[in-house]
Design a protein around this motif. Structure first.
Motif, PDB file in Angstrom:
ATOM      1  N   UNK A  90     -45.108 -14.373 -27.760  1.00 58.93           N
ATOM      2  CA  UNK A  90     -45.974 -13.842 -26.715  1.00 58.93           C
ATOM      3  C   UNK A  90     -45.581 -14.214 -25.305  1.00 58.93           C
ATOM      4  N   UNK A  91     -44.420 -14.798 -25.128  1.00 58.45           N
ATOM      5  CA  UNK A  91     -43.927 -15.195 -23.807  1.00 58.45           C
ATOM      6  C   UNK A  91     -42.562 -14.569 -23.560  1.00 58.45           C
ATOM      7  N   UNK A  92     -42.308 -14.201 -22.299  1.00 56.95           N
ATOM      8  CA  UNK A  92     -40.990 -13.754 -21.874  1.00 56.95           C
ATOM      9  C   UNK A  92     -40.226 -14.938 -21.285  1.00 56.95           C
ATOM     10  N   UNK A  93     -38.920 -14.987 -21.595  1.00 55.62           N
ATOM     11  CA  UNK A  93     -38.024 -15.883 -20.857  1.00 55.62           C
ATOM     12  C   UNK A  93     -37.570 -15.128 -19.619  1.00 55.62           C
ATOM     13  N   UNK A  94     -37.888 -15.640 -18.444  1.00 62.50           N
ATOM     14  CA  UNK A  94     -37.608 -14.907 -17.206  1.00 62.50           C
ATOM     15  C   UNK A  94     -36.806 -15.781 -16.249  1.00 62.50           C
ATOM     16  N   UNK A  95     -36.126 -15.098 -15.335  1.00 62.98           N
ATOM     17  CA  UNK A  95     -35.406 -15.785 -14.265  1.00 62.98           C
ATOM     18  C   UNK A  95     -35.701 -15.045 -12.966  1.00 62.98           C
ATOM     19  N   UNK A  96     -36.186 -15.780 -11.995  1.00 60.44           N
ATOM     20  CA  UNK A  96     -36.519 -15.174 -10.707  1.00 60.44           C
ATOM     21  C   UNK A  96     -35.261 -15.023  -9.860  1.00 60.44           C
ATOM     22  N   UNK A  97     -35.386 -14.304  -8.763  1.00 56.85           N
ATOM     23  CA  UNK A  97     -34.233 -14.044  -7.904  1.00 56.85           C
ATOM     24  C   UNK A  97     -33.670 -15.312  -7.272  1.00 56.85           C
ATOM     25  N   UNK A  98     -34.489 -16.349  -7.171  1.00 56.03           N
ATOM     26  CA  UNK A  98     -33.968 -17.607  -6.628  1.00 56.03           C
ATOM     27  C   UNK A  98     -33.343 -18.472  -7.714  1.00 56.03           C
ATOM     28  N   UNK A  99     -33.167 -17.902  -8.903  1.00 56.99           N
ATOM     29  CA  UNK A  99     -32.429 -18.572  -9.960  1.00 56.99           C
ATOM     30  C   UNK A  99     -33.259 -19.353 -10.950  1.00 56.99           C
ATOM     31  N   UNK A 100     -34.533 -19.620 -10.660  1.00 53.27           N
ATOM     32  CA  UNK A 100     -35.351 -20.497 -11.507  1.00 53.27           C
ATOM     33  C   UNK A 100     -35.664 -19.809 -12.839  1.00 53.27           C
TER      34      UNK A 100
END
Length: 575
Positions: free
Chosen positions: A211-221
């Motif tokens: 139920x969770x996405x692994x995500x990466x924001x534009x600042x790399x986090x």
């Protein structure tokens, strides 16, 4: 009279009810508090800590080691390049000398640790920063990796995060569904917050779990967001890597390769003595030999022969042999410097003699040299292609022989060379303890099939090597009754001379798929499995059955004059 005083009795039942009621209220309050604690999100905010300086994030995962940042330029550790990017074969590092060689289908880039000078093929290649060794690991600057393999690199200095992707990667994006999305350290609301993403800031989605996405924001986090808080949007397409057009080794559309090797010994070939060879479109003279472990080459090349071949419309693919000397071969292949010495000479010879191909014939090689032979071919081929020179390699059929078969990584070689010649002969070799065919048809077909099916070599790269010789086997019993077997190689004309002289009548041997003769001489049985029109036509039928690139014959001087027309007609006619 004594006065008696009465004490009122305690109402024990009421007390118990009060205790029970109080306990129940406390338990309910505790349960409510614990429930709230379970459901309450963790509002602690932390700065991501990936355990290393300049952490590398690749496809939603954090690599164990970090990058090196120098002058705002990224350098990647060789362990990441090999293990994560899958470039172990393409990126070669020689610890002893500091040589680093990067190869792809068209380019060879050479550099050294702590040096800003480099070359790509034959041209200078400037580097802004040098490759270096840190904590016993080599770090390579990102620029040549981007150029040769199409990597895409991002560095966020504020968060000190390096993100690496392949050119052409397609990555799903998403936006916060409710204006802001909370990014957590793990897939749970009890995990601390590592980032907050605003509604207009897309995130890359690398995967999902529970139920969770692994995500990466534009600042790399990198972190986790509940799926319900992300709205999927478009797919981000990383700019594809634009490769150069592949080298085309054979430009005669609709033709099969019809090559014959020309064995060159002490004297130059007298071309006036060569009869017409209709259909032969490639000749491969045995001109170049590895002379020593330093990579020096001896040459018997002859410009007159080249002109003779070109005047007849034939390409010249000169053969380069290791002299079948394992120690010399080990030394010459051992380092990038000695391999380069070989390559420079072959390039010079190819230009000097206007060659269209180099045919590599390395035999009797230590099995430990398997990887170095592949590396040599990887380093040689792009430079030959730059000169419009095809590269082919001769391989034996697969067997358990360490020095003659196991040293050949046919699968890896097949990815690099333009053509692979299967030397499908010597099934029964000169000193074989048992008489038999030089190349029976079932054995030949098995040799083809194994290399295509087991090693994945494309059929349109495979050339079937066919013998133009047979062996005269002599079987003689000694005093004890044991049979002593010996042999000698005979060309097709010599065999036909024996048949004519002794008035022999060949019979078809179904087991070998060949004609066969035998006779008695000097108290011994003489046996020959023939190479003739029957066997040649059967071999060409295998070329067509498997869709091979063509056929090659060892060697020109063993032929009968009529065999060239038979090969040509068999290769040319429709199935």
């Amino acid at each position: 009279m004594e006065t008696v005083r009465f004490r009122p009795r305690r109402q024990s039942g009421g007390w118990l009810k009060w205790v029970v009621l109080t306990s129940g209220l406390l338990a309910a309050a505790a349960g409510t508090w614990l429930g709230w604690q379970r459901l309450a999100p963790n509002n602690t905010e932390v700065k991501p800590n990936y355990g290393v300086e300049h952490p590398i994030l690749f496809h939603g995962k954090v690599f164990d080691g970090g990058a090196v940042i120098e002058q705002d330029t990224i350098s990647l550790p060789i362990s990441f390049i090999h293990d994560q990017l899958g470039l172990k074969e393409e990126v070669y590092v020689e610890e002893k000398t500091g040589n680093i060689v990067l190869t792809n289908a068209n380019k060879v880039l050479r550099m050294k640790t702590n040096a800003l000078t480099a070359t790509i093929n034959k041209k200078a290649y400037p580097l802004r920063i040098a490759a270096k060794v840190k904590d016993n690991e080599a770090y390579l600057p990102i620029t040549p990796l981007e150029e040769l393999y199409g990597l895409h690199a991002e560095y966020n200095a504020d968060n000190d995060i390096v993100t690496i992707m392949h050119a052409g990667d397609a990555v799903q994006q998403g936006l916060p569904a409710d204006g802001t999305a909370i990014v957590r350290q793990g897939p749970s609301i009890k995990e601390p917050i590592v980032n907050r993403v605003a509604g207009s800031d897309p995130v890359r989605i690398w995967g999902e779990t529970k139920g969770w996405y692994t995500v990466q924001s534009r600042d790399g986090i990198l972190g986790y967001v509940q799926k319900r808080n992300i709205q999927l949007t478009e797919t981000e397409q990383i700019k594809p890597y634009k490769e150069e057009a592949p080298f085309t080794a054979w430009k005669v559309i609709g033709s099969k390769i019809n090559l014959t090797w020309e064995a060159v010994y002490d004297n130059a070939i007298d071309t006036k003595q060569i009869s017409d060879m209709p259909g032969v479109n490639v000749v491969s003279p045995t001109w170049f030999t590895l002379m020593d472990g330093k990579g020096n080459i001896s040459s018997k090349a002859d410009m007159h022969y080249v002109q003779w071949a070109h005047n007849r419309g034939m390409q010249v693919w000169a053969l380069f042999s290791n002299g079948f000397d394992p120690d010399r071969t080990t030394a010459a292949l051992a380092s990038a410097n000695t391999r380069l010495q070989i390559i420079r000479q072959l390039a010079a010879f190819a230009e000097m003699y206007k060659l269209q191909g180099i045919n590599i014939d390395f035999e009797n090689v230590n099995t430990a040299d398997k990887a170095n032979l592949v590396q040599f071919v990887r380093e040689l081929t792009p430079l030959m292609h730059e000169q419009n020179v095809a590269v082919s390699i001769d391989v034996t059929p697969k067997s358990n022989s360490e020095m003659w078969s196991l040293f050949l990584d046919r699968g890896a070689l097949g990815k690099v060379v333009d053509y692979m010649m299967i030397m499908a002969y010597d099934e029964h070799w000169a000193s074989s303890p048992k008489s038999g065919s030089v190349a029976s048809l079932p054995w030949t077909e098995q040799s083809i099939a194994r290399i295509i099916e087991e090693d994945g070599v494309p059929a349109n790269k495979v050339v079937l090597g066919m013998p133009l010789y047979a062996r005269l086997w002599t079987e003689k019993k000694d005093a004890s009754g044991a049979v002593d077997v010996s042999s000698k190689a005979l060309g097709m004309e010599a065999v036909q001379g024996i048949i004519n002289e002794r008035k022999l009548k060949p019979v078809f041997d179904a087991e070998s798929g060949q004609n066969y003769v035998e006779y008695q001489a000097d108290g011994a049985l003489q046996r020959i499995w023939l190479e003739d029109a029957v066997s040649v036509k059967a071999r060409i039928a295998l070329v067509k059955k498997y869709g091979l690139a063509g056929a090659a014959t060892w060697q020109r001087q063993f032929q009968t004059d009529d065999i060239w027309a038979i090969i040509h007609q068999s290769l040319s006619k429709l199935p």
